[in-house]
Design an enzyme around this catalytic site. Structure first.
Site, PDB file in Angstrom:
ATOM      1  N   LYS A  70      18.785 161.761 -85.437  1.00  0.00           N
ATOM      2  CA  LYS A  70      19.834 161.795 -86.459  1.00  0.00           C
ATOM      3  C   LYS A  70      20.897 162.796 -86.037  1.00  0.00           C
ATOM      4  O   LYS A  70      20.575 163.854 -85.503  1.00  0.00           O
ATOM      5  CB  LYS A  70      19.187 162.179 -87.793  1.00  0.00           C
TER       6      LYS A  70
ATOM      7  N   LYS B 139      20.275 157.526 -86.747  1.00  0.00           N
ATOM      8  CA  LYS B 139      20.865 157.769 -88.067  1.00  0.00           C
ATOM      9  C   LYS B 139      22.098 158.659 -87.951  1.00  0.00           C
ATOM     10  O   LYS B 139      21.976 159.858 -87.731  1.00  0.00           O
ATOM     11  CB  LYS B 139      19.833 158.414 -88.996  1.00  0.00           C
TER      12      LYS B 139
ATOM     13  N   ASP C  32      13.008 164.273 -92.442  1.00  0.00           N
ATOM     14  CA  ASP C  32      14.126 164.573 -91.547  1.00  0.00           C
ATOM     15  C   ASP C  32      14.059 166.065 -91.209  1.00  0.00           C
ATOM     16  O   ASP C  32      14.387 166.914 -92.051  1.00  0.00           O
ATOM     17  CB  ASP C  32      15.460 164.249 -92.227  1.00  0.00           C
TER      18      ASP C  32
END
Length: 257
Positions: free
Chosen positions: A166, A198, A102
């Site tokens: 995300k 996400k 991430d």
């Protein structure tokens, strides 16, 4: 099973169970991995700092939860615009054995008008992941704030090769919101429905999780929602979901994520 329990079960299996705190230790990560093997099934992943990947891998194997993926973070949490550092961190994470990385989009440089550095950073980090790890790009929607900026950062990230987009690091005042989620999933639908989404931070219980799942199905279709395309980034959510599913009491919230 009630709708709320169904949402709780789905959310649990889509969760990146997270600890990203300055005081994290091997023992805290071991405990997190044990929680990922919950009485209601496995979470999709754990999300930890890179230095804890080896102990997480060892623990998950030992407890029979090797299917839980290991996610980590790079260029975190500030989203700096130094591509070399972001790539070096991403390479190191993959070398440690991360299944997913991430990375924080250089959102401040982007807000100052530099779109190119965002594209280049994501593209270079995707190349660093190779075929070994998925790349999730954190665009920090709570700092971007404006719809046009959230939309454009999502587009740039997808164009540069992101496997997921995300919402948030969980380290700023405003994290995932339904408004930002809708914008991001609309971009995914328009550009590439193979890209995942996400929401992270602020998803506190099964009811909120269910709202995000319903929105995803509305925009991208019922068959779209799976662990390959949808995750919740959360820490305190797990206890709430387990309580909804009849496993123990809901403890006090100990984290903002």
């Amino acid at each position: 099973m009630t709708d709320l329990k169904l949402a709780a079960q789905r959310a649990l299996n889509l969760m990146d169970l997270t600890t990203l705190n300055d005081d994290d230790t091997d023992q805290k990560v071991i405990d997190l991995c044990r929680k990922a093997k919950s009485p209601a099934g496995l979470t999709a992943a754990v999300c930890i700092y890179p230095r804890f990947i080896p102990i997480a891998r060892k623990t998950l194997r030992e407890i029979g939860a090797a299917d839980v993926r290991i996610a980590t973070v790079t260029n975190f949490p500030h989203g700096n615009d130094d591509i070399e550092i972001a790539v070096a961190e991403t390479r190191a994470a993959v070398a440690y054995g991360a299944d997913e990385v991430d990375v924080v989009f250089p959102y401040r440089a982007f807000m100052a008008g530099n779109e190119q550095v965002g594209f280049d950073l994501v593209k270079a980090c995707k190349e660093a992941c190779g075929s070994q790890a998925l790349l999730k790009v954190i665009i920090e929607t709570g700092e971007l704030k404006e719809e046009a900026l959230i939309r454009r950062a999502s587009e740039i990230s997808i164009d540069a090769g992101a496997d997921f987009i995300k919402t948030s690091t969980g380290k700023v005042p405003v994290n995932a919101t339904p408004e930002a989620a809708r914008i991001m999933m609309e971009v995914i639908k328009a550009k590439n429905p193979k890209v995942g989404f996400k929401p992270a931070g602020g998803v506190k219980d099964a009811a909120v999780a269910g709202q995000y799942l319903a929105m995803a199905e509305e925009i991208l279709g019922k068959d779209w929602v799976s662990a390959r395309t949808f995750r919740f980034g959360a820490s305190s959510l797990l206890a709430s979901l387990l309580a909804t599913l009849g496993h123990g009491d809901k403890p006090a919230n100990t984290s903002g994520y």
